[in-house]
Scaffold this motif. Structure first.
Motif, PDB file in Angstrom:
ATOM      1  N   TRP A 190      -2.600  -2.196 -12.220  1.00 43.03           N
ATOM      2  CA  TRP A 190      -3.609  -1.311 -11.847  1.00 43.03           C
ATOM      3  C   TRP A 190      -4.140  -1.658 -10.469  1.00 43.03           C
ATOM      4  CZ3 TRP A 190      -6.500   2.711 -14.488  1.00 43.03           C
ATOM      5  CH2 TRP A 190      -6.018   2.817 -15.724  1.00 43.03           C
ATOM      6  N   PHE A 191      -3.429  -1.198  -9.562  1.00 36.94           N
ATOM      7  CA  PHE A 191      -3.754  -1.702  -8.068  1.00 36.94           C
ATOM      8  C   PHE A 191      -4.901  -0.601  -7.724  1.00 36.94           C
ATOM      9  CE2 PHE A 191      -2.581  -0.898  -3.432  1.00 36.94           C
ATOM     10  CZ  PHE A 191      -2.834  -2.364  -2.989  1.00 36.94           C
ATOM     11  N   LEU A 192      -5.800  -1.506  -7.036  1.00 38.79           N
ATOM     12  CA  LEU A 192      -6.984  -0.920  -6.350  1.00 38.79           C
ATOM     13  C   LEU A 192      -7.907  -0.241  -7.554  1.00 38.79           C
ATOM     14  CD1 LEU A 192      -5.869   0.735  -3.008  1.00 38.79           C
ATOM     15  CD2 LEU A 192      -6.872  -1.306  -3.418  1.00 38.79           C
ATOM     16  N   ASP A 193      -7.704  -0.775  -8.924  1.00 33.61           N
ATOM     17  CA  ASP A 193      -8.348  -0.294 -10.107  1.00 33.61           C
ATOM     18  C   ASP A 193      -8.021   1.251 -10.459  1.00 33.61           C
ATOM     19  OD1 ASP A 193      -9.603  -2.624 -10.652  1.00 33.61           O
ATOM     20  OD2 ASP A 193     -11.173  -2.095  -9.442  1.00 33.61           O
ATOM     21  N   ARG A 194      -6.569   1.460 -10.069  1.00 29.70           N
ATOM     22  CA  ARG A 194      -6.179   3.025 -10.279  1.00 29.70           C
ATOM     23  C   ARG A 194      -4.698   2.820 -11.016  1.00 29.70           C
ATOM     24  NH1 ARG A 194      -8.496   7.067  -7.256  1.00 29.70           N
ATOM     25  NH2 ARG A 194     -10.085   6.495  -5.744  1.00 29.70           N
ATOM     26  N   PRO A 195      -4.268   3.742 -11.660  1.00 32.69           N
ATOM     27  CA  PRO A 195      -2.999   3.637 -12.373  1.00 32.69           C
ATOM     28  C   PRO A 195      -1.706   3.579 -11.619  1.00 32.69           C
ATOM     29  CG  PRO A 195      -3.789   5.860 -12.739  1.00 32.69           C
ATOM     30  CD  PRO A 195      -4.845   5.152 -12.168  1.00 32.69           C
ATOM     31  N   LEU A 196      -1.790   2.616 -10.663  1.00 39.25           N
ATOM     32  CA  LEU A 196      -0.628   2.309  -9.745  1.00 39.25           C
ATOM     33  C   LEU A 196      -0.126   1.110 -10.061  1.00 39.25           C
ATOM     34  CD1 LEU A 196      -2.616   3.731  -6.407  1.00 39.25           C
ATOM     35  CD2 LEU A 196      -0.943   4.991  -7.856  1.00 39.25           C
ATOM     36  N   ALA A 197       1.144   1.086 -10.303  1.00 36.20           N
ATOM     37  CA  ALA A 197       1.786  -0.386 -10.685  1.00 36.20           C
ATOM     38  C   ALA A 197       2.509  -0.747  -9.610  1.00 36.20           C
ATOM     39  CB  ALA A 197       2.636  -0.202 -11.617  1.00 36.20           C
ATOM     40  N   LEU A 198       1.923  -1.785  -8.794  1.00 36.84           N
ATOM     41  CA  LEU A 198       2.300  -2.351  -7.572  1.00 36.84           C
ATOM     42  C   LEU A 198       3.215  -3.679  -7.748  1.00 36.84           C
ATOM     43  CD1 LEU A 198       2.733  -2.256  -4.466  1.00 36.84           C
ATOM     44  CD2 LEU A 198       0.613  -3.663  -4.286  1.00 36.84           C
ATOM     45  N   SER A 199       4.328  -3.809  -7.552  1.00 38.02           N
ATOM     46  CA  SER A 199       4.945  -4.935  -7.875  1.00 38.02           C
ATOM     47  C   SER A 199       5.858  -5.540  -6.694  1.00 38.02           C
ATOM     48  CB  SER A 199       6.038  -4.860  -9.141  1.00 38.02           C
ATOM     49  OG  SER A 199       6.992  -3.923  -8.728  1.00 38.02           O
ATOM     50  N   GLY A 200       6.158  -6.840  -6.778  1.00 33.85           N
ATOM     51  CA  GLY A 200       7.046  -7.133  -5.562  1.00 33.85           C
ATOM     52  C   GLY A 200       7.980  -8.665  -6.048  1.00 33.85           C
ATOM     53  N   GLU A 201       9.165  -8.832  -5.866  1.00 38.43           N
ATOM     54  CA  GLU A 201       9.969  -9.875  -6.179  1.00 38.43           C
ATOM     55  C   GLU A 201      10.637 -10.239  -4.909  1.00 38.43           C
ATOM     56  OE1 GLU A 201      13.740 -10.399  -8.986  1.00 38.43           O
ATOM     57  OE2 GLU A 201      13.243  -8.339  -8.511  1.00 38.43           O
ATOM     58  N   ILE A 202      10.966 -11.551  -4.876  1.00 31.95           N
ATOM     59  CA  ILE A 202      11.363 -12.228  -3.665  1.00 31.95           C
ATOM     60  C   ILE A 202      12.574 -13.084  -4.566  1.00 31.95           C
ATOM     61  CG2 ILE A 202       9.745 -12.358  -2.052  1.00 31.95           C
ATOM     62  CD1 ILE A 202       9.191 -15.052  -3.040  1.00 31.95           C
ATOM     63  N   TYR A 203      13.807 -13.151  -4.045  1.00 33.78           N
ATOM     64  CA  TYR A 203      14.775 -13.833  -4.892  1.00 33.78           C
ATOM     65  C   TYR A 203      15.810 -14.469  -3.933  1.00 33.78           C
ATOM     66  CZ  TYR A 203      17.302  -9.628  -3.924  1.00 33.78           C
ATOM     67  OH  TYR A 203      18.080  -8.622  -3.045  1.00 33.78           O
ATOM     68  N   THR A 204      16.542 -15.543  -4.379  1.00 31.33           N
ATOM     69  CA  THR A 204      17.759 -15.901  -3.702  1.00 31.33           C
ATOM     70  C   THR A 204      18.664 -16.369  -4.665  1.00 31.33           C
ATOM     71  OG1 THR A 204      18.686 -17.633  -2.168  1.00 31.33           O
ATOM     72  CG2 THR A 204      17.000 -18.387  -3.345  1.00 31.33           C
ATOM     73  N   MET A 205      20.165 -15.930  -4.300  1.00 34.63           N
ATOM     74  CA  MET A 205      21.085 -16.145  -5.520  1.00 34.63           C
ATOM     75  C   MET A 205      22.426 -16.749  -4.606  1.00 34.63           C
ATOM     76  SD  MET A 205      22.108 -12.430  -7.057  1.00 34.63           S
ATOM     77  CE  MET A 205      20.379 -12.168  -7.467  1.00 34.63           C
ATOM     78  N   SER A 206      22.968 -17.474  -5.138  1.00 35.17           N
ATOM     79  CA  SER A 206      24.448 -17.909  -4.490  1.00 35.17           C
ATOM     80  C   SER A 206      25.422 -18.238  -5.462  1.00 35.17           C
ATOM     81  CB  SER A 206      24.283 -19.186  -3.699  1.00 35.17           C
ATOM     82  OG  SER A 206      23.625 -20.446  -4.563  1.00 35.17           O
ATOM     83  N   ARG A 207      26.769 -17.950  -5.325  1.00 30.30           N
ATOM     84  CA  ARG A 207      27.732 -17.891  -6.342  1.00 30.30           C
ATOM     85  C   ARG A 207      29.094 -18.451  -5.449  1.00 30.30           C
ATOM     86  NH1 ARG A 207      28.592 -16.143 -11.234  1.00 30.30           N
ATOM     87  NH2 ARG A 207      26.692 -14.760 -11.079  1.00 30.30           N
ATOM     88  N   SER A 208      29.720 -19.577  -5.956  1.00 31.58           N
ATOM     89  CA  SER A 208      30.901 -19.863  -5.399  1.00 31.58           C
ATOM     90  C   SER A 208      31.932 -19.275  -6.211  1.00 31.58           C
ATOM     91  CB  SER A 208      30.819 -21.399  -5.803  1.00 31.58           C
ATOM     92  OG  SER A 208      29.703 -21.928  -4.829  1.00 31.58           O
ATOM     93  N   TYR A 209      32.992 -18.661  -5.284  1.00 35.01           N
ATOM     94  CA  TYR A 209      34.312 -17.926  -6.132  1.00 35.01           C
ATOM     95  C   TYR A 209      35.215 -19.019  -5.450  1.00 35.01           C
ATOM     96  CZ  TYR A 209      31.488 -14.164  -7.129  1.00 35.01           C
ATOM     97  OH  TYR A 209      30.528 -13.117  -7.548  1.00 35.01           O
ATOM     98  N   SER A 210      36.534 -19.085  -5.741  1.00 40.53           N
ATOM     99  CA  SER A 210      37.765 -19.685  -5.319  1.00 40.53           C
ATOM    100  C   SER A 210      38.091 -19.535  -4.011  1.00 40.53           C
ATOM    101  CB  SER A 210      38.981 -19.601  -6.327  1.00 40.53           C
ATOM    102  OG  SER A 210      39.288 -18.082  -6.373  1.00 40.53           O
ATOM    103  N   GLU A 211      37.863 -18.295  -3.400  1.00 43.13           N
ATOM    104  CA  GLU A 211      38.034 -18.087  -2.029  1.00 43.13           C
ATOM    105  C   GLU A 211      36.930 -18.255  -1.080  1.00 43.13           C
ATOM    106  OE1 GLU A 211      38.836 -16.159  -4.771  1.00 43.13           O
ATOM    107  OE2 GLU A 211      41.064 -16.377  -4.893  1.00 43.13           O
ATOM    108  N   TYR A 212      35.810 -17.917  -1.716  1.00 46.62           N
ATOM    109  CA  TYR A 212      34.774 -17.730  -0.762  1.00 46.62           C
ATOM    110  C   TYR A 212      33.528 -18.106  -1.474  1.00 46.62           C
ATOM    111  CZ  TYR A 212      33.989 -13.020  -2.639  1.00 46.62           C
ATOM    112  OH  TYR A 212      33.888 -12.084  -3.391  1.00 46.62           O
ATOM    113  N   ASP A 213      32.184 -18.319  -0.859  1.00 44.63           N
ATOM    114  CA  ASP A 213      30.847 -18.329  -1.477  1.00 44.63           C
ATOM    115  C   ASP A 213      30.113 -17.326  -0.735  1.00 44.63           C
ATOM    116  OD1 ASP A 213      31.716 -20.722  -2.205  1.00 44.63           O
ATOM    117  OD2 ASP A 213      30.873 -22.059  -0.952  1.00 44.63           O
ATOM    118  N   VAL A 214      29.037 -16.742  -1.477  1.00 46.31           N
ATOM    119  CA  VAL A 214      28.083 -15.523  -1.189  1.00 46.31           C
ATOM    120  C   VAL A 214      26.801 -15.903  -1.670  1.00 46.31           C
ATOM    121  CG1 VAL A 214      28.439 -14.400  -3.299  1.00 46.31           C
ATOM    122  CG2 VAL A 214      27.880 -13.332  -1.264  1.00 46.31           C
ATOM    123  N   THR A 215      25.742 -15.820  -0.649  1.00 46.17           N
ATOM    124  CA  THR A 215      24.538 -15.949  -0.892  1.00 46.17           C
ATOM    125  C   THR A 215      23.883 -14.853  -0.590  1.00 46.17           C
ATOM    126  OG1 THR A 215      24.770 -18.415  -0.231  1.00 46.17           O
ATOM    127  CG2 THR A 215      22.502 -17.338  -0.432  1.00 46.17           C
TER     128      THR A 215
END
Length: 607
Positions: free
Chosen positions: A495-520
């Motif tokens: 209830w953003f500003l006491d109104r039926p507005l759904a305000l959301s936010g997400e921050i993330y970081t992910m890294s994965r290692s493969y046999s040929e390269y890594d990606v972040t």
């Protein structure tokens, strides 16, 4: 005629004089407390300093019965007294206030357990939850003994009996000893289960109603279920009601036959007599005065030839009750009455007792300790001055329960000072809303991985120091492994500003290692949701993500979508952004454990 008049005048003058004299007398003063005494109601001595530290009434102050009652409640809450009473007696110059307390003795030695063979003594003591130094009395021992009996019932000893005794061993020090005596009885487990007489309801359905394992359940092959006669009798009532809800109004479930087949092993036979399936011969509605009869009857949706199922009859009664309740006629009752009309036929008559048109006075919310009132009030769709719509009240209860903040929500009318109105009372019982999860796993893709997740479903970003009660949702997720790492933090304000507005936010970081390269991948994703026509919601989401490829060791040749070929020969980094739109419609009765309804969604992403 003059003498009676003169006599009456004399009486009137005397009465006025007495009233004046009475008014001139000073108001009787509240007597002061001249002395506070402490006495013990048992053979144990009283710690005078401890009691006085919890007593707010002071000598010399006017006697206050309410304050003395609060002192009694305070002393009882300490858990060190079995009983507390405040006694008042007159004394020269005021009153003497005496607090009579019954101290609890302190457990001076470990609990003595006798007769425990099927269950370890240590497990019994753990269930009792009593350690030397704990305050204990006979009243507190009763529920603990019942807990041990329940422990035995779970292990198959339905006839187990547990007795407790308390003995004072040192009155000066206030010490006692507690002994637990257990009569275990024989174990009662079901080796064989037979259900007969059922033709229209499957055996596995009846086993579920009787809380018995299904025949194909492999766990039943290794561990036989316990048998508890009291629990079985309650389950038999469930079976009988189940048949009635299907329309088998004469269904009977006979008393179970239990036969011993070996030591601690029983054979259970349950016999069912289903009887005929009843049909509706006719439907009548009586007692309707405020609305057209045909309009109310139509709400029942029950017609001649339908199955005379109690579930359908209850649904019809509720529909007619809601017809009145939605129009403000609260406390309307509708009772379905069955009358035999031939073999397998029942006439159904609905007796209506119409309520009174009522409007809403105040909306009072009670029971919320953590949750802010505005978080609850914004889910309430009944307002002061409107007709008291009981259907909307039920919707409010469901909406509040769907927040998953409360164990129970109850809305009901209460008398108000204004004629023709009732206040709406909404009682809530809060429950914990935080969740901490930790675990580990292994897969062929991610190898060994551990994860932890912290969620607070009733978060308040500005609610220092507890940061709870604001209706926001916070989620922190951490996943780490030999080949991948992922961290994310998200916050939703519905209830953003006491109104039926759904305000959301997400921050993330992910890294994965493969046999040929890594990606972040590191990114941020804000979103805004809002209601749209036809009871749907739209969400607009933007995603900004930085992608980094490193440690490239790939010598393979790849083909792009346009037919060109390329090699991964060097590190790369770039930033992507996307915009997505989702429209959804949710008609589930409960988003966590839905029993009816649906959820539809459609979306698109632009990059």
């Amino acid at each position: 005629m003059r003498r009676p008049f003169a006599f009456q005048s004399f009486l009137l003058a005397a009465g006025l004089a007495a009233a004046v004299a009475s008014a001139q007398q000073p108001e009787q003063a509240i007597p002061p407390v001249v002395e506070i005494r402490l006495v013990s109601g048992s053979a144990l001595s009283v710690d005078q300093s401890y009691v006085r530290a919890h007593v707010a009434v002071k000598a010399g102050e006017p006697y206050n019965r309410v304050a003395a009652g609060r002192d009694v409640a305070t002393l009882l809450k300490t858990g060190r007294f079995s009983d507390v009473a405040a006694l008042v007696e007159e004394a020269p110059g005021g009153v003497i206030l005496t607090y009579k307390v019954v101290p609890k003795p302190k457990l001076g030695a470990p609990v003595s357990v006798m007769g425990a063979q099927a269950i370890r003594v240590s497990k019994v003591i753990s269930e009792l939850d009593l350690q030397p130094g704990d305050w204990v009395d006979e009243a507190s021992l009763g529920p603990r003994a019942k807990a041990v009996e329940e422990l035995y019932r779970k292990e198959g000893y339905a006839d187990a009996a547990v007795e407790s005794s308390l003995t004072l061993i040192n009155t000066n020090a206030g010490l006692c000893a507690v002994a637990i005596r257990i009569r275990e009885g024989e174990p009662q487990r079901l080796k064989a289960i037979a259900i007969t007489g059922n033709e229209n309801v499957g055996k596995n359905t009846l086993r579920t109603l009787l809380n018995l394992p299904k025949s194909w359940n492999p766990w039943y092959w290794f561990r036989k279920p316990n048998y508890d006669s009291g629990e079985m009798n309650r389950r038999i009532d469930d079976v009988r009601n189940y048949y009635r809800d299907l329309g088998y109004l004469d269904a009977k479930v006979h008393t179970p036959v239990v036969e011993p087949v070996a030591y601690g092993r029983l054979r259970l036979t349950v016999t069912v007599d289903e009887g005929p399936l009843y049909k509706v011969g006719g439907v009548t509605v009586r007692g309707v005065k405020l609305f057209p009869l045909a309009e109310v009857t139509k709400e029942s949706a029950l017609q001649r030839g339908d199955t005379a199922a109690m579930a359908a009859i209850r649904a019809a009664s509720k529909a007619m009750r809601d017809f009145y309740g939605a129009r403000g006629y609260i406390r309307t009752s509708v009772e379905g009455v069955l009358q035999p009309a031939g073999p397998g036929v029942m006439e159904v008559a609905f007796e209506v007792r119409e309520g009174r048109l009522t409007k809403v006075g105040d909306v009072v919310i009670r029971g919320n300790v953590v949750t802010k009132e505005k978080v609850i009030r914004r889910e309430v769709n009944v307002y002061p001055g409107e007709v008291f719509n009981e259907v909307k009240v039920a919707q409010t209860e469901r909406r509040l329960m769907n927040l998953n903040y409360f164990e129970n929500v109850s809305g009901y009318p209460a008398p108000s000072l204004v004629s023709g109105t009732n206040d709406l009372i909404i009682d809530v019982l809060e429950k914990p809303t935080g969740l901490f999860t930790i675990g580990a796993g292994f897969s062929s893709v991610d190898s060994l991985m551990g994860y932890t997740e912290i969620t607070q479903g009733n978060f308040d970003l500005l609610g220092w120091p507890s940061f709870t009660g604001g209706g926001q949702r916070l989620k922190l997720s951490l996943r780490a492994g030999t080949k991948m790492n992922e961290y994310s933090l998200s916050l939703l304000e519905p209830w953003f500003l006491d109104r039926p507005l759904a305000l959301s936010g997400e921050i993330y970081t992910m890294s994965r290692s493969y046999s040929e390269y890594d990606v972040t991948r590191t990114g941020f994703s804000p979103a805004l949701g809002f209601p749209v026509p036809l009871g749907a919601r739209m969400e607009l989401r933007y995603r900004l993500e930085h992608v980094s490829i490193s440690d490239v060791e790939d010598t393979d040749l790849y083909t792009d979508v346009d037919g060109s070929t390329f090699y991964f020969t060097e590190d790369d980094a770039h930033t992507d952004s996307s915009f997505g739109t989702t429209i959804s419609k949710d008609r589930r009765d409960n988003p966590m454990l839905p029993t009816r309804g649906y959820r539809l969604s459609v979306g698109s992403i632009l990059t």
